[in-house]
Write a protein that holds these residues in place. Structure first.
Motif, PDB file in Angstrom:
ATOM      1  N   PRO A 174       0.810  -1.226   0.000  1.00 12.65           N
ATOM      2  CA  PRO A 174       0.000   0.000   0.000  1.00 12.65           C
ATOM      3  C   PRO A 174       0.840   1.271   0.000  1.00 12.65           C
ATOM      4  O   PRO A 174       0.290   2.374   0.045  1.00 12.65           O
ATOM      5  CB  PRO A 174      -0.807  -0.114   1.303  1.00 12.65           C
ATOM      6  CG  PRO A 174       0.073  -0.908   2.213  1.00 12.65           C
ATOM      7  CD  PRO A 174       0.815  -1.871   1.333  1.00 12.65           C
ATOM      8  N   TYR A 175       2.178   1.147  -0.075  1.00 14.15           N
ATOM      9  CA  TYR A 175       3.062   2.306   0.029  1.00 14.15           C
ATOM     10  C   TYR A 175       3.326   2.884  -1.350  1.00 14.15           C
ATOM     11  O   TYR A 175       3.635   2.162  -2.284  1.00 14.15           O
ATOM     12  CB  TYR A 175       4.386   1.914   0.697  1.00 14.15           C
ATOM     13  CG  TYR A 175       4.210   0.986   1.872  1.00 14.15           C
ATOM     14  CD1 TYR A 175       3.315   1.304   2.897  1.00 14.15           C
ATOM     15  CD2 TYR A 175       4.898  -0.215   1.947  1.00 14.15           C
ATOM     16  CE1 TYR A 175       3.138   0.448   3.972  1.00 14.15           C
ATOM     17  CE2 TYR A 175       4.724  -1.079   3.014  1.00 14.15           C
ATOM     18  CZ  TYR A 175       3.844  -0.748   4.026  1.00 14.15           C
ATOM     19  OH  TYR A 175       3.655  -1.605   5.080  1.00 14.15           O
ATOM     20  N   ARG A 176       3.259   4.202  -1.471  1.00  9.43           N
ATOM     21  CA  ARG A 176       3.323   4.816  -2.787  1.00  9.43           C
ATOM     22  C   ARG A 176       4.571   5.663  -3.023  1.00  9.43           C
ATOM     23  O   ARG A 176       5.077   5.717  -4.110  1.00  9.43           O
ATOM     24  CB  ARG A 176       2.060   5.648  -3.047  1.00  9.43           C
ATOM     25  CG  ARG A 176       0.821   4.776  -3.208  1.00  9.43           C
ATOM     26  CD  ARG A 176       0.969   3.856  -4.423  1.00  9.43           C
ATOM     27  NE  ARG A 176      -0.068   2.832  -4.478  1.00  9.43           N
ATOM     28  CZ  ARG A 176       0.105   1.569  -4.141  1.00  9.43           C
ATOM     29  NH1 ARG A 176       1.285   1.167  -3.702  1.00  9.43           N
ATOM     30  NH2 ARG A 176      -0.872   0.696  -4.231  1.00  9.43           N
ATOM     31  N   ALA A 178       8.708   6.887  -2.082  1.00 12.53           N
ATOM     32  CA  ALA A 178       9.944   6.239  -1.661  1.00 12.53           C
ATOM     33  C   ALA A 178      10.084   6.231  -0.141  1.00 12.53           C
ATOM     34  O   ALA A 178      10.395   5.198   0.466  1.00 12.53           O
ATOM     35  CB  ALA A 178      11.142   6.934  -2.304  1.00 12.53           C
ATOM     36  N   ALA A 179       9.867   7.383   0.505  1.00 14.57           N
ATOM     37  CA  ALA A 179       9.999   7.457   1.957  1.00 14.57           C
ATOM     38  C   ALA A 179       8.942   6.604   2.647  1.00 14.57           C
ATOM     39  O   ALA A 179       9.228   5.903   3.632  1.00 14.57           O
ATOM     40  CB  ALA A 179       9.901   8.900   2.421  1.00 14.57           C
ATOM     41  N   GLU A 180       7.712   6.649   2.150  1.00  7.98           N
ATOM     42  CA  GLU A 180       6.646   5.833   2.740  1.00  7.98           C
ATOM     43  C   GLU A 180       6.976   4.352   2.621  1.00  7.98           C
ATOM     44  O   GLU A 180       6.719   3.564   3.543  1.00  7.98           O
ATOM     45  CB  GLU A 180       5.319   6.131   2.047  1.00  7.98           C
ATOM     46  CG  GLU A 180       4.139   5.381   2.651  1.00  7.98           C
ATOM     47  CD  GLU A 180       2.819   5.671   1.938  1.00  7.98           C
ATOM     48  OE1 GLU A 180       1.866   4.897   2.130  1.00  7.98           O
ATOM     49  OE2 GLU A 180       2.751   6.674   1.186  1.00  7.98           O
ATOM     50  N   PHE A 181       7.579   3.964   1.492  1.00  4.49           N
ATOM     51  CA  PHE A 181       7.948   2.563   1.319  1.00  4.49           C
ATOM     52  C   PHE A 181       9.027   2.161   2.332  1.00  4.49           C
ATOM     53  O   PHE A 181       8.953   1.080   2.931  1.00  4.49           O
ATOM     54  CB  PHE A 181       8.453   2.323  -0.104  1.00  4.49           C
ATOM     55  CG  PHE A 181       8.763   0.883  -0.388  1.00  4.49           C
ATOM     56  CD1 PHE A 181       7.764   0.010  -0.779  1.00  4.49           C
ATOM     57  CD2 PHE A 181      10.051   0.383  -0.234  1.00  4.49           C
ATOM     58  CE1 PHE A 181       8.035  -1.335  -1.013  1.00  4.49           C
ATOM     59  CE2 PHE A 181      10.343  -0.945  -0.458  1.00  4.49           C
ATOM     60  CZ  PHE A 181       9.327  -1.808  -0.860  1.00  4.49           C
ATOM     61  N   ALA A 182      10.026   3.013   2.533  1.00  5.83           N
ATOM     62  CA  ALA A 182      11.089   2.702   3.497  1.00  5.83           C
ATOM     63  C   ALA A 182      10.520   2.548   4.905  1.00  5.83           C
ATOM     64  O   ALA A 182      10.883   1.613   5.639  1.00  5.83           O
ATOM     65  CB  ALA A 182      12.153   3.797   3.463  1.00  5.83           C
ATOM     66  N   HIS A 183       9.638   3.468   5.309  1.00  8.34           N
ATOM     67  CA  HIS A 183       9.011   3.360   6.633  1.00  8.34           C
ATOM     68  C   HIS A 183       8.160   2.093   6.719  1.00  8.34           C
ATOM     69  O   HIS A 183       8.136   1.423   7.764  1.00  8.34           O
ATOM     70  CB  HIS A 183       8.162   4.601   6.910  1.00  8.34           C
ATOM     71  CG  HIS A 183       8.974   5.814   7.254  1.00  8.34           C
ATOM     72  ND1 HIS A 183       9.414   6.075   8.533  1.00  8.34           N
ATOM     73  CD2 HIS A 183       9.431   6.831   6.481  1.00  8.34           C
ATOM     74  CE1 HIS A 183      10.103   7.211   8.544  1.00  8.34           C
ATOM     75  NE2 HIS A 183      10.136   7.686   7.304  1.00  8.34           N
ATOM     76  N   GLY A 184       7.469   1.775   5.635  1.00  5.31           N
ATOM     77  CA  GLY A 184       6.650   0.569   5.629  1.00  5.31           C
ATOM     78  C   GLY A 184       7.482  -0.692   5.761  1.00  5.31           C
ATOM     79  O   GLY A 184       7.100  -1.639   6.473  1.00  5.31           O
ATOM     80  N   MET A 185       8.622  -0.735   5.094  1.00  9.98           N
ATOM     81  CA  MET A 185       9.529  -1.883   5.244  1.00  9.98           C
ATOM     82  C   MET A 185       9.992  -2.032   6.683  1.00  9.98           C
ATOM     83  O   MET A 185      10.032  -3.133   7.235  1.00  9.98           O
ATOM     84  CB  MET A 185      10.742  -1.712   4.322  1.00  9.98           C
ATOM     85  CG  MET A 185      10.593  -2.322   2.952  1.00  9.98           C
ATOM     86  SD  MET A 185      12.185  -2.478   2.089  1.00  9.98           S
ATOM     87  CE  MET A 185      13.027  -3.728   3.064  1.00  9.98           C
ATOM     88  N   ARG A 186      10.359  -0.904   7.284  1.00 15.14           N
ATOM     89  CA  ARG A 186      10.820  -0.945   8.676  1.00 15.14           C
ATOM     90  C   ARG A 186       9.698  -1.429   9.596  1.00 15.14           C
ATOM     91  O   ARG A 186       9.899  -2.334  10.422  1.00 15.14           O
ATOM     92  CB  ARG A 186      11.279   0.439   9.111  1.00 15.14           C
ATOM     93  CG  ARG A 186      11.754   0.532  10.557  1.00 15.14           C
ATOM     94  CD  ARG A 186      11.701   1.966  11.055  1.00 15.14           C
ATOM     95  NE  ARG A 186      10.332   2.495  11.015  1.00 15.14           N
ATOM     96  CZ  ARG A 186      10.019   3.783  11.159  1.00 15.14           C
ATOM     97  NH1 ARG A 186      10.972   4.674  11.333  1.00 15.14           N
ATOM     98  NH2 ARG A 186       8.751   4.167  11.118  1.00 15.14           N
ATOM     99  N   GLY A 222      -1.986  -2.585   7.802  1.00 17.91           N
ATOM    100  CA  GLY A 222      -1.253  -1.698   6.913  1.00 17.91           C
ATOM    101  C   GLY A 222       0.182  -2.104   6.667  1.00 17.91           C
ATOM    102  O   GLY A 222       0.879  -1.453   5.880  1.00 17.91           O
ATOM    103  N   THR A 223       0.662  -3.149   7.320  1.00 19.17           N
ATOM    104  CA  THR A 223       2.004  -3.653   7.077  1.00 19.17           C
ATOM    105  C   THR A 223       1.947  -4.721   5.980  1.00 19.17           C
ATOM    106  O   THR A 223       0.873  -5.071   5.485  1.00 19.17           O
ATOM    107  CB  THR A 223       2.622  -4.245   8.349  1.00 19.17           C
ATOM    108  OG1 THR A 223       1.817  -5.361   8.784  1.00 19.17           O
ATOM    109  CG2 THR A 223       2.678  -3.198   9.456  1.00 19.17           C
TER     110      THR A 223
END
Length: 421
Positions: A174-176, A178-186, A222-223
């Motif tokens: 659900p991450y769109r 670059a920064a949101e994707f990095a936080h989502g991975m973490r 959301g993860t």
């Protein structure tokens, strides 16, 4: 097994690194510079007929990733090349339906910022200089790189690899941004999943080839998580790799009567980067990432991996918002593309050529194209090859990049070597 080499002890080595890092591996935090405008060239990957994989990806899958199947692998759609803010050439990958070239470029700039931070940390340097012979022997016997600073640097690099590689799967999340994707991975624990479920050479080699043997599943909170099939396949690949390494060592130490040190020296090429991590594992045990192991330090639990991940994501967040990137054409000058090359034009360098396995791979690519290899020097990263023309050299460079390496015409700056963390 003989004890004619430094002690192999992954937990002890992990504790040495944790004790060095626990007072503060990044000091007060890295200074995040204003990144320069970075120009890159992009080229679409050429897949085999009726396949979503390139020739290099399929060969690596068939030889080193059993029992993984082609449908379980996601491939990049494009490869990019660029020069980072330290003046070092780089190669990366992205998908056209994903987050684009920003992620690999910002990942590299983040790694540089963190590398500079730990290299300038005087307190960390003092702690490393104070290591005793026993701690040094454990690191020498357990890790590929014995210098703690190099081990930390490669751990940072591996964290960046995980982020850039999983960005190929952004459309499954659900991450769109670059920064949101990095936080989502973490937040999803994917950095820890890489550290505990993958084996070292698989991550490095699949990253260089622009492929990832993973499928993600979105969760109600959301993860995202690895699917059950992904977890089972990664475990089976790791078990197969451990078994291969153990077979080599059993043959060497029993049938051939070699000591452990002599066996590793003789079969280093066959074992590649997994020699100590897997070949020396006691039977029935599974490897654990040194950074992921928890320890009791100063009356509290401490693990290095979450510290590195948090710092990496924080700096990446800032740099992804500030990186200015622009695509530039990378075509040949057609007027001189087929003229004979000069002596200097036969020389090039491969900054990420780190071992004899790399030498064999690069030699094999060139020789398969009918290009004679006159010299390869692993120490200087220098290659001399009998190219027929600039066009022939350009095609050879593309083939080498498809094998996961980054040939350049200028001598590279000094770079850290890979370490099996």
């Amino acid at each position: 097994m003989s004890t004619d080499m430094p002690r192999y002890d992954r937990r002890a080595a992990s504790r040495v690194l944790a004790a060095l890092a626990q007072p503060g591996v990044f000091g007060t935090g890295p200074a995040v510079p204003e990144p320069p405008r970075i120009e890159y060239t992009a080229r679409a990957l050429r897949t085999e007929p009726n396949s979503h994989l390139t020739y290099s990806q399929r060969l690596y899958l068939d030889r080193f990733m059993r029992p993984c199947r082609p449908y379980q692998v996601t491939s990049a759609t494009h490869r990019i090349t660029w020069t980072d803010s330290d003046g070092v050439p780089n190669t990366g990958h992205y998908r056209a339906d994903g987050l684009g070239p920003l992620v690999p470029i910002a990942v590299r700039e983040t790694a540089l910022a963190l590398w500079h931070s730990i290299a300038s940390d005087a307190d960390l340097a003092r702690r490393m200089a104070a290591l005793g012979p026993r701690e040094q022997a454990v690191l020498a016997g357990t890790t590929t790189d014995h210098d703690p600073l190099e081990i930390f640097r490669v751990g940072i690099e591996a964290t960046g690899r995980a982020l850039a590689q999983h960005a190929l799967l952004a459309r499954q999340t659900p991450y769109r941004g670059a920064a949101e994707f990095a936080h989502g991975m973490r937040d999803s624990g994917l950095f820890a999943a890489v550290a505990t479920r993958w084996y070292w050479e698989l991550q490095a080699s699949t990253y260089r080839r622009g492929m990832i043997p993973v499928t993600l599943a979105a969760q109600p909170d959301g993860t995202v998580r690895y699917t059950a099939e992904t977890v089972a396949t990664l475990r089976a690949m790791k078990d197969a790799t451990i078994d291969d390494a153990h077979q080599v060592m059993r043959r060497a130490t029993t049938s051939e009567g070699l000591s452990v040190a002599a066996a590793i020296a003789k079969y280093h090429e066959e074992l590649d980067l997994i020699s100590r991590q897997y070949a020396l594992l006691p039977a029935g045990t599974r490897p654990a990432c040194l950074a992921a192991m928890p320890h009791q330090l100063g009356g509290a639990h401490y693990s290095l991996l979450p510290v590195v991940v948090e710092e990496f994501v924080t700096v990446f967040d800032q740099l992804a918002a500030r990186c200015r990137i622009a695509e530039v054409p990378g075509e040949l000058d057609e007027l001189g593309a087929d003229t004979p090359v000069t002596g200097e034009d036969r020389i090039f360098y491969v900054p990420d050529m780190n071992c004899k396995h790399c030498v064999r791979t690069i030699s094999g690519v060139l020789e398969s194209m009918g290009i004679t290899v006159a010299e390869i020097d692993l120490l200087s990263k220098r290659v001399v090859a009998e190219f027929r023309s600039p066009r022939n050299r350009a095609r050879a460079f593309e083939a080498i990049r498809d094998g996961g390496y980054n040939p350049v015409l200028e001598r590279p700056a000094a770079q850290p070597t890979e370490s099996a963390v």
